[in-house]
Design an enzyme around this catalytic site. Structure first.
Site, PDB file in Angstrom:
ATOM      1  N   ASN A   1       0.950  -4.922   4.359  1.00  0.00           N
ATOM      2  CA  ASN A   1       1.154  -5.887   5.845  1.00  0.00           C
ATOM      3  C   ASN A   1      -0.023  -6.097   6.308  1.00  0.00           C
ATOM      4  O   ASN A   1      -1.278  -5.730   6.312  1.00  0.00           O
ATOM      5  CB  ASN A   1       1.039  -4.045   6.479  1.00  0.00           C
ATOM      6  CG  ASN A   1       2.276  -4.522   7.929  1.00  0.00           C
ATOM      7  OD1 ASN A   1       1.029  -4.803   8.466  1.00  0.00           O
ATOM      8  ND2 ASN A   1       2.345  -3.968   8.855  1.00  0.00           N
TER       9      ASN A   1
ATOM     10  N   GLU B   1       4.744  -8.279   8.524  1.00  0.00           N
ATOM     11  CA  GLU B   1       3.837  -8.451   9.870  1.00  0.00           C
ATOM     12  C   GLU B   1       3.116  -9.431  10.175  1.00  0.00           C
ATOM     13  O   GLU B   1       1.997  -9.541  10.659  1.00  0.00           O
ATOM     14  CB  GLU B   1       3.197  -6.928  10.514  1.00  0.00           C
ATOM     15  CG  GLU B   1       3.241  -6.786  11.653  1.00  0.00           C
ATOM     16  CD  GLU B   1       2.404  -5.863  12.429  1.00  0.00           C
ATOM     17  OE1 GLU B   1       2.666  -5.616  13.456  1.00  0.00           O
ATOM     18  OE2 GLU B   1       2.121  -5.279  11.967  1.00  0.00           O
TER      19      GLU B   1
ATOM     20  N   ASP C   1       5.385  -1.638   4.177  1.00  0.00           N
ATOM     21  CA  ASP C   1       6.042  -1.196   5.322  1.00  0.00           C
ATOM     22  C   ASP C   1       7.354  -0.353   5.447  1.00  0.00           C
ATOM     23  O   ASP C   1       7.537  -0.659   6.845  1.00  0.00           O
ATOM     24  CB  ASP C   1       4.731  -1.335   6.641  1.00  0.00           C
ATOM     25  CG  ASP C   1       4.641  -1.005   7.356  1.00  0.00           C
ATOM     26  OD1 ASP C   1       4.308   0.557   6.772  1.00  0.00           O
ATOM     27  OD2 ASP C   1       3.752  -0.914   7.729  1.00  0.00           O
TER      28      ASP C   1
ATOM     29  N   ASN D   1       6.372   2.580   7.218  1.00  0.00           N
ATOM     30  CA  ASN D   1       6.433   3.167   8.581  1.00  0.00           C
ATOM     31  C   ASN D   1       6.730   5.028   8.954  1.00  0.00           C
ATOM     32  O   ASN D   1       7.394   5.270   9.344  1.00  0.00           O
ATOM     33  CB  ASN D   1       6.737   2.684   9.695  1.00  0.00           C
ATOM     34  CG  ASN D   1       5.524   1.684  10.796  1.00  0.00           C
ATOM     35  OD1 ASN D   1       4.725   1.971  10.803  1.00  0.00           O
ATOM     36  ND2 ASN D   1       6.948   0.612  10.666  1.00  0.00           N
TER      37      ASN D   1
ATOM     38  N   ASP E   1       2.834   3.222   3.038  1.00  0.00           N
ATOM     39  CA  ASP E   1       3.099   1.300   2.619  1.00  0.00           C
ATOM     40  C   ASP E   1       3.012   2.182   1.179  1.00  0.00           C
ATOM     41  O   ASP E   1       3.122   2.621   0.406  1.00  0.00           O
ATOM     42  CB  ASP E   1       1.659   0.350   2.829  1.00  0.00           C
ATOM     43  CG  ASP E   1       1.260  -0.259   4.029  1.00  0.00           C
ATOM     44  OD1 ASP E   1       2.038  -1.301   4.438  1.00  0.00           O
ATOM     45  OD2 ASP E   1       0.652   1.076   4.779  1.00  0.00           O
TER      46      ASP E   1
ATOM     47  N   ASP F   1      -5.370  -3.375   9.529  1.00  0.00           N
ATOM     48  CA  ASP F   1      -5.374  -1.986   9.707  1.00  0.00           C
ATOM     49  C   ASP F   1      -4.611  -1.330   8.214  1.00  0.00           C
ATOM     50  O   ASP F   1      -4.520  -0.037   8.048  1.00  0.00           O
ATOM     51  CB  ASP F   1      -4.919  -1.955  11.170  1.00  0.00           C
ATOM     52  CG  ASP F   1      -3.412  -1.749  11.201  1.00  0.00           C
ATOM     53  OD1 ASP F   1      -2.986  -2.445  10.770  1.00  0.00           O
ATOM     54  OD2 ASP F   1      -2.999  -1.560  12.916  1.00  0.00           O
ATOM     55  N   HIS F   2      -3.899  -2.301   7.617  1.00  0.00           N
ATOM     56  CA  HIS F   2      -3.617  -1.894   6.314  1.00  0.00           C
ATOM     57  C   HIS F   2      -4.434  -1.571   5.316  1.00  0.00           C
ATOM     58  O   HIS F   2      -4.450  -3.130   5.736  1.00  0.00           O
ATOM     59  CB  HIS F   2      -1.875  -2.083   5.775  1.00  0.00           C
ATOM     60  CG  HIS F   2      -0.868  -1.648   7.336  1.00  0.00           C
ATOM     61  ND1 HIS F   2       0.103  -0.890   6.903  1.00  0.00           N
ATOM     62  CD2 HIS F   2      -0.771  -1.709   8.707  1.00  0.00           C
ATOM     63  CE1 HIS F   2       0.949  -0.219   7.954  1.00  0.00           C
ATOM     64  NE2 HIS F   2       0.513  -0.839   8.621  1.00  0.00           N
TER      65      HIS F   2
END
Length: 260
Positions: free
Chosen positions: A7, A34, A150, A152, A221, A250-251
């Site tokens: 991501n 994303e 990802d 989530n 992930d 942030d991933h």
């Protein structure tokens, strides 16, 4: 063959990191989520200059997924089947020919689902049901298939630094975790957990509160492998060093090596 998922949290904002990672990590197929870019403005020229083929399913400012690969796919499917009214760009799937036969890889960006008392959570669960139905139909092809992205979803308490902090969050709600488990129960293997049951294996650290420095992370992930892909699993890893780069996502990437 090395397959990665990342991501990127805005491909234009992270293009330098992406190019550096592509050169350093050298995946055969990279699944991005994303990207936050429409297809027409995706920075494909910079990526193609490294020798990568680019396939995107973009959306302005939000979502968006991509497949970057050393060779061109034989076919590409954009959008998750099951709801023609769904306009969110969250799924792209490609098929490649390899010396060992066909390989199918999908890049997915599963809905976050928060707040849970809104239609965002029902959309998440409906999306996961569609993913399960699609995955079941693909399994019937008996091909090596990698569902990467990802999700989530925090599958288990050991996949987050502080389970209590995530109680009630859509990523850790029982409904989300049960939907993830149903996907596994179809016959998919979680590549990272197939090679290690160690705690502290995370793929996401928030930008706030010194989460990265404290290793206060979560694992959301995932690379899910069909039986035909799992039978060729050589190794899997999380390339967490990327989180320490300047202007990071942030991933971080998660990767799998398959004997293909």
């Amino acid at each position: 063959m090395k397959i990665a998922t990342w991501n990127i949290n805005g491909v234009k904002a992270r293009i330098d990191n992406l190019l550096t990672w592509l050169k350093d990590s050298s995946p055969d197929i990279a699944c991005l989520q994303e990207i936050k870019s429409v297809d027409e403005t995706f920075p494909r020229l910079e990526i193609e200059a490294l020798g990568s083929h680019v396939e995107t399913h973009g959306q302005k400012g939000f979502n968006g997924v991509a497949l970057l690969s050393r060779t061109s796919p034989d076919e590409v499917t954009r959008g998750l089947p099951g709801d023609d009214s769904d306009e969110q760009a969250r799924f792209i799937e490609g098929v490649w020919s390899t010396p060992s036969g066909v390989l199918r890889v999908a890049s997915l960006y599963l809905p976050n689902g928060n707040p849970v008392d809104t239609d965002k959570f029902s959309y998440k669960l409906a999306w996961m049901a569609r993913l399960e139905a699609h995955a079941r139909s693909r399994l019937a092809l008996e091909e090596p298939y990698v569902l990467a992205g990802d999700y989530n979803v925090i599958p288990e308490p050991e996949d987050c630094h502080d389970p209590q902090a995530w109680e009630g969050d859509a990523l850790f709600r029982p409904e989300s975790r049960q939907a993830f488990r149903r996907l596994e129960n179809l016959g998919f293997t979680d590549a990272i957990r197939a090679v290690s049951d160690a705690p502290g294996l995370y793929t996401f650290w928030d930008y706030q509160g010194g989460a990265w420095q404290k290793n206060n992370g979560i694992r959301i992930d995932h690379l899910m492998l069909s039986p035909e892909a799992a039978g060729r699993l050589e190794s899997a890893d999380i390339e967490k060093h990327v989180r320490s780069w300047e202007k990071p996502s942030d991933h971080v990437p998660a990767v799998v090596h398959l004997a293909l």
